[in-house]
Design a protein around this motif. Structure first.
Motif, mmCIF file in Angstrom:
data_model
loop_
_atom_site.group_PDB
_atom_site.id
_atom_site.type_symbol
_atom_site.label_atom_id
_atom_site.label_comp_id
_atom_site.label_asym_id
_atom_site.label_seq_id
_atom_site.Cartn_x
_atom_site.Cartn_y
_atom_site.Cartn_z
ATOM 1 N N PHE A 1 10.901 -11.180 -29.589
ATOM 2 C CA PHE A 1 10.050 -11.280 -28.159
ATOM 3 C C PHE A 1 10.738 -12.539 -27.380
ATOM 4 N N GLY A 2 10.849 -13.506 -27.908
ATOM 5 C CA GLY A 2 11.277 -14.541 -26.885
ATOM 6 C C GLY A 2 12.785 -14.243 -26.156
ATOM 7 N N ASN A 3 13.515 -13.604 -26.947
ATOM 8 C CA ASN A 3 14.905 -13.174 -26.532
ATOM 9 C C ASN A 3 14.907 -12.340 -25.440
ATOM 10 N N ASN A 4 13.997 -11.356 -25.604
ATOM 11 C CA ASN A 4 13.950 -10.087 -24.559
ATOM 12 C C ASN A 4 13.077 -10.069 -23.624
ATOM 13 N N PHE A 5 12.188 -10.726 -23.619
ATOM 14 C CA PHE A 5 11.230 -10.713 -22.393
ATOM 15 C C PHE A 5 11.590 -11.143 -21.318
ATOM 16 N N ASN A 6 12.407 -12.335 -20.982
ATOM 17 C CA ASN A 6 13.077 -12.431 -19.690
ATOM 18 C C ASN A 6 14.030 -11.312 -19.252
ATOM 19 N N ASN A 7 14.801 -10.802 -20.268
ATOM 20 C CA ASN A 7 15.740 -9.767 -19.803
ATOM 21 C C ASN A 7 14.897 -8.458 -19.478
ATOM 22 N N ARG A 8 14.059 -8.264 -20.087
ATOM 23 C CA ARG A 8 13.037 -7.152 -19.618
ATOM 24 C C ARG A 8 12.346 -7.450 -17.988
ATOM 25 N N THR A 9 12.103 -8.544 -17.827
ATOM 26 C CA THR A 9 11.282 -9.001 -16.658
ATOM 27 C C THR A 9 12.293 -8.658 -15.516
ATOM 28 N N GLU A 10 13.599 -9.323 -15.493
ATOM 29 C CA GLU A 10 14.728 -9.268 -14.706
ATOM 30 C C GLU A 10 15.051 -7.864 -14.420
ATOM 31 N N GLU A 11 15.159 -7.131 -15.493
ATOM 32 C CA GLU A 11 15.546 -5.621 -15.290
ATOM 33 C C GLU A 11 14.615 -4.867 -14.522
ATOM 34 N N ALA A 12 13.201 -5.035 -14.881
ATOM 35 C CA ALA A 12 12.014 -4.385 -14.198
ATOM 36 C C ALA A 12 12.104 -4.663 -12.660
ATOM 37 N N ILE A 13 12.066 -5.794 -12.436
ATOM 38 C CA ILE A 13 11.976 -6.098 -10.971
ATOM 39 C C ILE A 13 13.297 -5.976 -10.177
ATOM 40 N N GLY A 14 14.286 -6.213 -10.722
ATOM 41 C CA GLY A 14 15.523 -5.804 -10.102
ATOM 42 C C GLY A 14 15.651 -4.275 -9.900
ATOM 43 N N THR A 15 15.265 -3.497 -10.856
ATOM 44 C CA THR A 15 15.202 -1.917 -10.734
ATOM 45 C C THR A 15 14.500 -1.294 -9.538
ATOM 46 N N ALA A 16 13.168 -1.982 -9.461
ATOM 47 C CA ALA A 16 12.252 -1.614 -8.528
ATOM 48 C C ALA A 16 12.782 -2.115 -7.117
ATOM 49 N N HIS A 17 13.140 -3.117 -7.099
ATOM 50 C CA HIS A 17 13.540 -3.704 -5.795
ATOM 51 C C HIS A 17 14.720 -3.081 -5.314
ATOM 52 N N ASP A 18 15.722 -2.656 -6.057
ATOM 53 C CA ASP A 18 16.828 -1.926 -5.633
ATOM 54 C C ASP A 18 16.571 -0.593 -5.412
ATOM 55 N N LEU A 19 15.469 0.022 -5.892
ATOM 56 C CA LEU A 19 15.292 1.398 -5.491
ATOM 57 C C LEU A 19 14.560 1.542 -4.225
ATOM 58 N N TRP A 20 13.554 0.439 -3.704
ATOM 59 C CA TRP A 20 12.989 0.400 -2.634
ATOM 60 C C TRP A 20 13.891 -0.005 -1.537
ATOM 61 N N THR A 21 14.690 -0.709 -1.681
ATOM 62 C CA THR A 21 15.913 -1.218 -0.672
ATOM 63 C C THR A 21 16.533 -0.111 -0.429
ATOM 64 N N ALA A 22 17.049 0.694 -1.534
ATOM 65 C CA ALA A 22 17.792 2.027 -1.193
ATOM 66 C C ALA A 22 17.070 3.067 -0.472
ATOM 67 N N TYR A 23 15.772 3.240 -0.873
ATOM 68 C CA TYR A 23 14.953 4.106 -0.038
ATOM 69 C C TYR A 23 14.875 3.578 1.185
ATOM 70 N N ARG A 24 14.440 2.340 1.619
ATOM 71 C CA ARG A 24 14.416 1.901 3.163
ATOM 72 C C ARG A 24 15.661 2.250 3.957
ATOM 73 N N GLU A 25 16.899 2.131 3.110
ATOM 74 C CA GLU A 25 18.148 2.475 4.051
ATOM 75 C C GLU A 25 18.449 3.865 3.867
ATOM 76 N N GLY A 26 17.703 4.640 3.459
ATOM 77 C CA GLY A 26 17.949 6.121 3.705
ATOM 78 C C GLY A 26 18.829 6.714 2.600
ATOM 79 N N ALA A 27 18.969 6.008 1.289
ATOM 80 C CA ALA A 27 19.642 6.493 0.274
ATOM 81 C C ALA A 27 19.050 7.801 -0.303
#
Length: 234
Positions: free
Chosen positions: A102-128
């Motif tokens: 749990f300790g090794n993977n939580f931060n990785n999952r956090t960064e992945e989840a936030i990064g995935t969503a932020h990337d999606l909505w920025t791409a959406y905003r830019e018309g991708a």
């Protein structure tokens, strides 16, 4: 014409009886959110919700070759499940799990989840994704229910204090916050957290941490979005 949001075809999950959900296990599952013992999967539930809420003709992709969406900070992102209809992205869902470490993977999952969503909505905003309404973005996480995931965790932050809600929170508690906060920030339409012990691999027993991140909240949010899009595209 759709007059209501339907979830009754998934009554074994949302009905009067407590649901028996899929379980994850490195030993007996080919997918982290599919159970070979009970023969059911979260993918099947999502397909059911799409079908009974008016988009039975939608394309539901689970094959790796068809799961890529364009990104903004990176060229592409591979999702776990996509729903498309008439060339529009209706829903994109991530299905994740964690067993131990749990300790090794939580931060990785956090960064992945936030990064995935932020990337999606920025791409959406830019018309991708073309000129279309916002799709449903979902994140469904299953974590092993074990002493290590429920134990209070201490953090070291020598320069500034850790936010109060994280102080002493278990990893399950932190995952619950990881689901709630991105929803409040508009990063995910809905995010769900399920906890299940390894010994429930065949029964599919699970527990939920909070109403906001429950399976019912996730499914009703998805069902509402699907029904709305079905009416718009009719």
């Amino acid at each position: 014409m759709l007059t209501s949001v339907h979830v009754e075809n998934s009554g074994r999950l949302l009905g009067a009886n407590e649901p028996n959900l899929v379980h994850f296990s490195r030993e007996n599952c080919s997918h982290p959110l599919r159970c070979s013992g009970c023969g059911f999967s979260q993918e099947a539930l999502i397909i059911d919700i799409v079908n009974v809420n008016g988009l039975s003709q939608a394309d539901i992709h689970m094959n790796r070759a068809m799961l890529t969406l364009p990104g903004f900070f990176r060229p592409t992102k591979l999702w776990d499940l996509l729903v498309l209809h008439r060339g529009e992205l209706i829903a994109a869902v991530e299905l994740k799990s964690q067993v131990g470490s749990f300790g090794n993977n939580f931060n990785n999952r956090t960064e992945e989840a936030i990064g995935t969503a932020h990337d999606l909505w920025t791409a959406y905003r830019e018309g991708a994704l073309g000129n279309q309404p916002r799709p449903f973005a979902g994140w469904l996480m299953m974590v092993e229910d074990a002493p290590g995931s429920r134990r209070s965790v201490r953090d070291a932050s020598p320069h500034f204090p850790v936010l109060a809600e994280f102080q002493g929170a278990s990893y399950l508690g932190r995952y619950d916050l990881l689901c709630q906060k991105p929803m409040r920030e508009g990063l995910y339409s809905s995010a769900c957290l399920l906890a299940s012990p390894r010994e429930a691999a065949l029964s599919g027993e699970f527990s939920e941490i909070s109403p906001m991140t429950s399976l019912k909240t996730f499914i009703t949010s998805l069902a509402g979005h699907i029904a709305s899009e079905a009416s718009r595209l009719a």
